[in-house]
Design a protein around this motif. Structure first.
Motif, mmCIF file in Angstrom:
data_model
loop_
_atom_site.group_PDB
_atom_site.id
_atom_site.type_symbol
_atom_site.label_atom_id
_atom_site.label_comp_id
_atom_site.label_asym_id
_atom_site.label_seq_id
_atom_site.Cartn_x
_atom_site.Cartn_y
_atom_site.Cartn_z
ATOM 1 N N ASP A 246 4.915 -12.008 53.305
ATOM 2 C CA ASP A 246 5.503 -12.170 51.976
ATOM 3 C C ASP A 246 6.443 -13.361 51.891
ATOM 4 O O ASP A 246 6.768 -13.827 50.789
ATOM 5 N N ASP A 247 6.884 -13.867 53.045
ATOM 6 C CA ASP A 247 7.783 -15.021 53.049
ATOM 7 C C ASP A 247 7.039 -16.336 52.834
ATOM 8 O O ASP A 247 7.667 -17.354 52.533
ATOM 9 N N VAL A 248 5.720 -16.335 53.015
ATOM 10 C CA VAL A 248 4.968 -17.595 52.928
ATOM 11 C C VAL A 248 3.879 -17.578 51.853
ATOM 12 O O VAL A 248 3.298 -18.615 51.540
ATOM 13 N N SER A 249 3.585 -16.405 51.282
ATOM 14 C CA SER A 249 2.586 -16.332 50.205
ATOM 15 C C SER A 249 2.785 -15.043 49.426
ATOM 16 O O SER A 249 3.346 -14.077 49.945
ATOM 17 N N THR A 250 2.316 -15.031 48.183
ATOM 18 C CA THR A 250 2.373 -13.819 47.381
ATOM 19 C C THR A 250 1.122 -12.986 47.654
ATOM 20 O O THR A 250 0.110 -13.494 48.156
ATOM 21 N N ILE A 251 1.183 -11.715 47.295
ATOM 22 C CA ILE A 251 0.010 -10.861 47.504
ATOM 23 C C ILE A 251 -1.178 -11.360 46.678
ATOM 24 O O ILE A 251 -2.332 -11.292 47.099
ATOM 25 N N GLY A 252 -0.875 -11.901 45.480
ATOM 26 C CA GLY A 252 -1.943 -12.441 44.649
ATOM 27 C C GLY A 252 -2.620 -13.638 45.297
ATOM 28 O O GLY A 252 -3.850 -13.771 45.255
ATOM 29 N N GLN A 253 -1.825 -14.530 45.896
ATOM 30 C CA GLN A 253 -2.391 -15.698 46.582
ATOM 31 C C GLN A 253 -3.270 -15.268 47.750
ATOM 32 O O GLN A 253 -4.362 -15.801 47.950
ATOM 33 N N ARG A 254 -2.778 -14.298 48.541
ATOM 34 C CA ARG A 254 -3.539 -13.847 49.703
ATOM 35 C C ARG A 254 -4.894 -13.279 49.297
ATOM 36 O O ARG A 254 -5.923 -13.605 49.898
ATOM 37 N N TRP A 255 -4.886 -12.443 48.279
ATOM 38 C CA TRP A 255 -6.138 -11.799 47.893
ATOM 39 C C TRP A 255 -7.076 -12.747 47.145
ATOM 40 O O TRP A 255 -8.297 -12.594 47.226
ATOM 41 N N TYR A 256 -6.526 -13.723 46.450
ATOM 42 C CA TYR A 256 -7.402 -14.720 45.825
ATOM 43 C C TYR A 256 -8.129 -15.542 46.890
ATOM 44 O O TYR A 256 -9.339 -15.752 46.807
ATOM 45 N N VAL A 257 -7.381 -15.996 47.893
ATOM 46 C CA VAL A 257 -7.995 -16.762 48.979
ATOM 47 C C VAL A 257 -9.054 -15.911 49.681
ATOM 48 O O VAL A 257 -10.153 -16.385 49.982
ATOM 49 N N LEU A 258 -8.738 -14.639 49.954
ATOM 50 C CA LEU A 258 -9.691 -13.749 50.616
ATOM 51 C C LEU A 258 -10.954 -13.583 49.777
ATOM 52 O O LEU A 258 -12.078 -13.585 50.311
ATOM 53 N N PHE A 259 -10.797 -13.466 48.463
ATOM 54 C CA PHE A 259 -11.956 -13.322 47.565
ATOM 55 C C PHE A 259 -12.841 -14.566 47.612
ATOM 56 O O PHE A 259 -14.074 -14.462 47.700
ATOM 57 N N ILE A 260 -12.227 -15.746 47.577
ATOM 58 C CA ILE A 260 -13.011 -16.984 47.624
ATOM 59 C C ILE A 260 -13.717 -17.117 48.973
ATOM 60 O O ILE A 260 -14.886 -17.515 49.046
ATOM 61 N N MET A 261 -13.025 -16.766 50.057
ATOM 62 C CA MET A 261 -13.660 -16.825 51.373
ATOM 63 C C MET A 261 -14.835 -15.848 51.451
ATOM 64 O O MET A 261 -15.867 -16.137 52.065
ATOM 65 N N MET A 262 -14.689 -14.677 50.814
ATOM 66 C CA MET A 262 -15.774 -13.706 50.776
ATOM 67 C C MET A 262 -16.977 -14.272 50.019
ATOM 68 O O MET A 262 -18.130 -14.063 50.424
ATOM 69 N N LEU A 263 -16.733 -15.005 48.939
ATOM 70 C CA LEU A 263 -17.837 -15.632 48.197
ATOM 71 C C LEU A 263 -18.551 -16.676 49.047
ATOM 72 O O LEU A 263 -19.782 -16.806 48.978
#
Length: 432
Positions: free
Chosen positions: A10-27
């Motif tokens: 949480d000190d380096v990214s928001t939960i929204g940022q983490r899950w957006y990146v994960l979603f794009i990587m999944m695509l």
């Protein structure tokens, strides 16, 4: 390497940022798997047009696998030293373009050249995705994150089976490659515009001054007994699972008189529903507090793989389509179950600046086994059992039955990995 206290995500990214990146990587992973599966789905019409034997059909997988292996090391070396976001976008655009161009091929060698291009591009994709995800999710959440990432496998398999079979039936097999190639080019642009390169190793307690060389990485991984067994387990899972599935569309067409659309539809439903279900169940299980112990994850992989080996044999032994479908509904989800946790084990057993290389080595083992060795074994045995006659349903059935028990071999490696994994993970990332 030095050790510090691990950083809070949480000190380096928001939960929204983490899950957006994960979603794009999944695509990205989705498109990668779809562009591989489309060839397996269309083996029937392609073999018919090009007049290929079963070993000839198996050889169509070799260019992708061979150049995936050849380019895996240099691209993962680059991944550990350069901007991973830019490298990933270039790789996605490259292999998607070559998939689309496969639709314009007019002969056997044209098709092989196009698949070489796909293999070169895909060699840099998954290592970059894994390395980026590891800098958004800490060690105890990577099994969950990598399992969500692995949802791309069943979705991609569905696209490469159901959608590809449907398009091929309506418009011919070349059109299927065009339909699956274009979305990847669009995704590459989205990656460049919306994803930022994270600081490497920011969530780990181990800090490296520089990226190790290829030989240093190999020596480190070889010294990690758990890493060796985890990589072999993952590679043999691919050999067993994806090796069987490579010829399964053709098996359905020969044994039960289906066309590529019907075969792709039958398998595509299992890929989509069963594969996603297995991946979501895996994500739930490994996210539980009790599964922060990596030994439990490794042993879970061993048990699931061993048990699923039984239906993987029965699916090709039976002559009853209803029984075969039931066996595939058990077996196919199991070959998605291992992907995320196995990738996470590999991530947590490698130091931060060698993760791209570690994943590349693991994928090289897996792709050699499931795209070259397994199809060659099944195709060669099928032609051998057919004798002087063209390979048919019975020769292919016997060849599949010989491959099926190899799931037990994969399970043994997962079990052995659990014996060393605590000490080896502490050595790699600084904590368990």
């Amino acid at each position: 390497m030095a050790s510090n206290a691990p950083v809070n995500a949480d000190d380096v990214s928001t939960i929204g940022q983490r899950w957006y990146v994960l979603f794009i990587m999944m695509l990205v992973y989705t498109i990668s798997i779809a562009d591989r599966y489309v060839l397996s789905t269309l083996l029937g019409p392609i073999s018919k047009e090009l007049n290929l034997s079963d070993i000839g059909a198996a050889s169509l997988g070799i260019p992708l696998a061979l150049f995936y292996v050849l380019m895996g090391i240099p691209l993962s070396w680059l991944c550990d030293r350069s901007n991973r976001r830019t490298l990933l976008a270039a790789c996605v655009a490259g292999w998607s373009l070559m998939t689309a161009l496969t639709g314009y091929t007019r002969g056997y060698y044209d098709l092989l050249l196009a698949r070489i291009g796909v293999g070169v591009g895909e060699a840099g994709g998954t290592p970059a995705c894994n390395s980026i995800i590891a800098d958004y999710f800490p060690a105890d959440r990577r099994s969950m994150a990598m399992t969500i990432f692995a949802l791309g496998a069943p979705i991609g398999a569905w696209l490469g089976s159901d959608l590809a079979g449907y398009v091929s039936k309506l418009y011919g097999w070349r059109a299927a490659f065009l339909v699956l190639g274009v979305p990847g080019i669009i995704l590459a642009i989205i990656i460049m515009v919306t994803i930022k390169e994270p600081t490497r190793g920011r969530l780990d307690a181990v800090v490296e001054d520089k990226a190790p060389s290829v030989m240093e990485t190999l020596r480190f991984l070889w010294s990690q007994k758990a890493a060796v067994h985890a990589m072999m387990g993952a590679g043999l899972s691919a050999f067993w699972g994806w090796g069987l599935m490579w010829f399964t569309p053709l098996f359905l067409q020969r044994t039960y008189g289906m066309d590529e659309g019907a075969a792709g539809g039958l398998l595509g439903e299992i890929y989509l529903v069963g594969g996603i279900g297995a991946s979501l169940v895996t994500a739930y299980v490994v996210a539980r507090p009790s599964f922060t112990d990596p030994r439990k994850i490794s042993n879970l992989l061993a048990v699931v793989t061993a048990v699923a080996t039984i239906p993987s044999f029965l699916a090709y032994w039976t002559y009853d389509l209803g029984v075969a479908k039931l066996m595939w509904w058990i077996f196919i989800p199991a070959i998605y179950f291992y992907i995320g946790p196995a990738m996470a084990l590999c991530q947590n057993l490698a130091a931060p600046k060698m993760r791209g290389m570690a994943i590349a080595i693991s994928l090289i083992i897996a792709n050699l086994l499931n795209l070259i060795v397994a199809p060659a074994i099944v195709g060669g045995l099928s032609d051998f059992f057919a004798g002087s006659q063209p390979a048919g349903a019975e020769s292919l059935r016997l060849a599949q039955l010989i491959l099926a028990p190899s799931g037990l071999w994969a399970a043994w490696h997962y079990w052995r990995a659990s014996k060393y994994i605590i000490e080896d993970q502490k050595r790699a990332v600084g904590y368990v």
